[in-house]
Design a protein around this motif. Structure first.
Motif, short mmCIF file in Angstrom:
data_model
loop_
_atom_site.label_atom_id
_atom_site.label_comp_id
_atom_site.label_asym_id
_atom_site.label_seq_id
_atom_site.Cartn_x
_atom_site.Cartn_y
_atom_site.Cartn_z
N PRO A 41 0.82 -1.22 0.00
CA PRO A 41 0.00 0.00 0.00
C PRO A 41 0.86 1.27 0.00
O PRO A 41 1.82 1.39 0.75
CB PRO A 41 -0.80 -0.11 1.30
N ILE A 42 0.49 2.20 -0.85
CA ILE A 42 1.18 3.48 -0.99
C ILE A 42 0.33 4.57 -0.36
O ILE A 42 -0.88 4.64 -0.59
CB ILE A 42 1.44 3.80 -2.48
N ARG A 43 0.95 5.46 0.43
CA ARG A 43 0.20 6.53 1.08
C ARG A 43 0.14 7.79 0.22
O ARG A 43 -0.80 8.59 0.35
CB ARG A 43 0.82 6.87 2.44
N ALA A 44 1.14 8.00 -0.62
CA ALA A 44 1.15 9.19 -1.48
C ALA A 44 1.66 8.79 -2.85
O ALA A 44 2.65 8.06 -2.97
CB ALA A 44 2.02 10.28 -0.88
N GLN A 94 13.84 13.17 -11.22
CA GLN A 94 14.13 14.45 -10.58
C GLN A 94 13.29 14.65 -9.33
O GLN A 94 13.79 15.05 -8.27
CB GLN A 94 13.88 15.60 -11.55
N VAL A 95 11.99 14.35 -9.43
CA VAL A 95 11.10 14.50 -8.28
C VAL A 95 11.49 13.51 -7.18
O VAL A 95 11.50 13.85 -5.98
CB VAL A 95 9.63 14.30 -8.69
N PHE A 96 11.84 12.29 -7.57
CA PHE A 96 12.28 11.29 -6.59
C PHE A 96 13.52 11.77 -5.84
O PHE A 96 13.60 11.65 -4.60
CB PHE A 96 12.58 9.97 -7.31
N ALA A 153 12.20 -2.25 -4.18
CA ALA A 153 12.21 -0.97 -3.47
C ALA A 153 10.84 -0.66 -2.88
O ALA A 153 10.73 -0.16 -1.76
CB ALA A 153 12.65 0.14 -4.41
N ILE A 154 9.79 -0.97 -3.61
CA ILE A 154 8.43 -0.72 -3.13
C ILE A 154 8.11 -1.60 -1.94
O ILE A 154 7.57 -1.15 -0.92
CB ILE A 154 7.41 -0.94 -4.26
N ASN A 155 8.46 -2.89 -2.03
CA ASN A 155 8.17 -3.83 -0.95
C ASN A 155 9.01 -3.59 0.29
O ASN A 155 8.71 -4.13 1.36
CB ASN A 155 8.36 -5.27 -1.43
N ALA A 156 10.08 -2.78 0.15
CA ALA A 156 10.90 -2.44 1.31
C ALA A 156 10.19 -1.49 2.25
O ALA A 156 10.71 -1.15 3.31
CB ALA A 156 12.23 -1.85 0.86
N GLY A 157 8.98 -1.06 1.84
CA GLY A 157 8.18 -0.22 2.72
C GLY A 157 7.96 1.19 2.23
O GLY A 157 7.88 2.12 3.04
N ASP A 184 6.47 4.54 1.35
CA ASP A 184 5.28 5.31 1.70
C ASP A 184 4.84 6.19 0.53
O ASP A 184 3.65 6.46 0.37
CB ASP A 184 5.57 6.23 2.90
N ILE A 185 5.82 6.63 -0.26
CA ILE A 185 5.58 7.55 -1.36
C ILE A 185 6.11 6.92 -2.64
O ILE A 185 7.24 6.41 -2.66
CB ILE A 185 6.31 8.89 -1.11
N LEU A 186 5.31 6.97 -3.70
CA LEU A 186 5.75 6.43 -4.98
C LEU A 186 5.68 7.54 -6.03
O LEU A 186 4.65 8.19 -6.21
CB LEU A 186 4.86 5.27 -5.42
#
Length: 427
Positions: free
Chosen positions: A86-89, A101-103, A132-136, A138-140
């Motif tokens: 689950p992604i929060r943002a 760039q935003v990352f 990287a996503i499964n490492a936790g 919060d923001i994608l």
């Protein structure tokens, strides 16, 4: 106003101090308080004015201070393996370069927090992104196509998104993206904060945005669709077949050291880079046909000064952040007048002086007129000695086009008469 007066988390303030941020820019002063309140915001400001921080900082502040949604809605509830992390943002960008760039910016702002940021775009390994996503995360930060790949592969869940950001919203809402955007929004909660940021907003985009946003607050730091005052603009009329020659002359005779050049087509960008190389000017090209690795290498070589010219299609108009870039050249006029604003916005950033040069063939005058109408100003023109355009060429082209059209009409009439004859004989 100071960043301290906005009551940011101490860890965010520490990161801003390390980055050398002293006080908010105009767009940050107006957008951040609204975003901190949870309002939907539609913000328009020129490129290089700090839009990324304007949505990143309040997003991070809210994630740090507000509890995460503990449960998904009953309609979307599934086991964690099926639904993905689950992604929060969620932050969507139109290009890979802008996503990166935003990352990078978001990671710098969140450096002293426990919040984790991940990035996903095409041209790179899906497995690395999933890890990287499964490492936790919060923001994608993602491009639409690659995000949908993750959604369909169930490596990402959007059912807990609390804040949704469209960066360069005008391009994101172009017809080429709108279907993907709709698919993505269908997978997010209806109750969420949505932020739109861009340098330009057409009437169509504004209408569509108001259909998506909930009672949005408008922020327009500068008049819509304007170029930065720090950018000096000039148009050089020239025959189409002499554009490359004139560009090489300008770069060489005026000793331009870092030049970003925009072309209409991928093939045109590759050819121009090759032509400049034959003139002794080191140049590389980036476009949608090149792998992400090749695009990143070209960009790195340009930033480091190993090459003098970077030739790009509009895929690079959004997301290139090159410090002290002095020159942007429109080798070809853009298809859309709004893209001119984004192209020249690569120079004259953060108060620095920049130069935007346009090489215009006579058959592109309509495009210049559209740009001037959008900006509500006249862009100065200068005929360079030895490169004056030949007016007879455009007249000859018009004659040839007219003759060709007449020839097509004659052939069509001939076919009609032949078919009529066949019908008569059948009778």
């Amino acid at each position: 106003m100071s960043f301290e007066s906005l009551n940011f988390h101490p860890n965010l303030l520490n990161a801003l101090v390390e980055l050398g941020y002293s006080s908010p820019t105009d767009v940050q002063k107006q957008a951040i308080p609204l975003a901190l309140k949870g309002e939907d915001v539609m913000a328009g400001a020129q490129t290089g004015t700090g839009k990324t921080a304007a949505f990143s900082l309040p997003l991070l502040q809210r994630l740090l201070t507000l509890p995460a949604q503990s449960e998904q809605s009953a309609e979307s509830s599934t086991d964690s393996k099926a639904s993905g992390h689950p992604i929060r943002a969620l932050i969507l960008t139109p290009t890979r370069e802008l996503a990166q760039q935003v990352f990078d910016s978001m990671s710098a702002y969140a450096k002293h927090t426990d919040l984790k940021v991940a990035v996903a775009y095409g041209g790179t390994s899906m497995n690395v992104q999933v890890k990287a996503i499964n490492a936790g995360a919060d923001i994608l930060v993602a491009t639409p196509g690659r995000l949908l790949d993750h959604v369909f592969n169930r490596s990402v869940s959007l059912t807990e998104v609390e804040t949704f950001v469209l960066d360069e919203a005008d391009r994101m809402l172009d017809m080429g993206f709108i279907v993907d955007i709709q698919r993505i929004m269908e997978r997010m909660p209806d109750e969420r904060q949505t932020l739109f940021f861009s340098a330009t907003f057409s009437k169509q985009v504004k209408k569509l945005a108001f259909d998506i946003l909930t009672e949005p607050k408008m922020v327009e730091v500068t008049p819509a669709n304007t170029a930065a005052e720090t950018v000096e603009q000039m148009v050089y009329p020239v025959d189409k077949h002499r554009k490359a020659e004139l560009l090489a002359y300008l770069i060489g005779s005026r000793n331009w050291q870092q030049v970003l050049v925009f072309t209409k087509t991928k093939q045109g960008s590759d050819k121009l880079a090759k032509d400049l190389g034959l003139d002794g000017i080191k140049a590389v090209s980036i476009n949608g046909d090149k792998s992400q690795g090749a695009r990143q290498r070209a960009l790195d070589e340009f930033k480091s000064g190993k090459v003098r010219v970077l030739v790009a299609t509009d895929v690079a108009a959004r997301g290139l952040d090159i410090e002290q870039l002095g020159y942007v050249v429109n080798f070809d006029m853009p298809y859309k007048a709004e893209d001119y604003v984004h192209r020249i916005g690569r120079t004259g950033r953060a108060g620095m002086t920049g130069h935007a040069i346009t090489l215009m063939s006579l058959d592109e005058e309509w495009a210049l007129k559209a740009i001037e109408e959008l900006l509500d100003t006249r862009i100065p023109q200068q005929w360079l000695e030895g490169y004056e355009p030949d007016p007879t060429l455009i007249e000859t082209q018009s004659v040839h086009r007219g003759a060709a059209a007449e020839k097509r009409r004659a052939k069509a009439k001939s076919r009609i008469h032949q078919n009529r004859g066949k019908h008569v004989r059948r009778r």
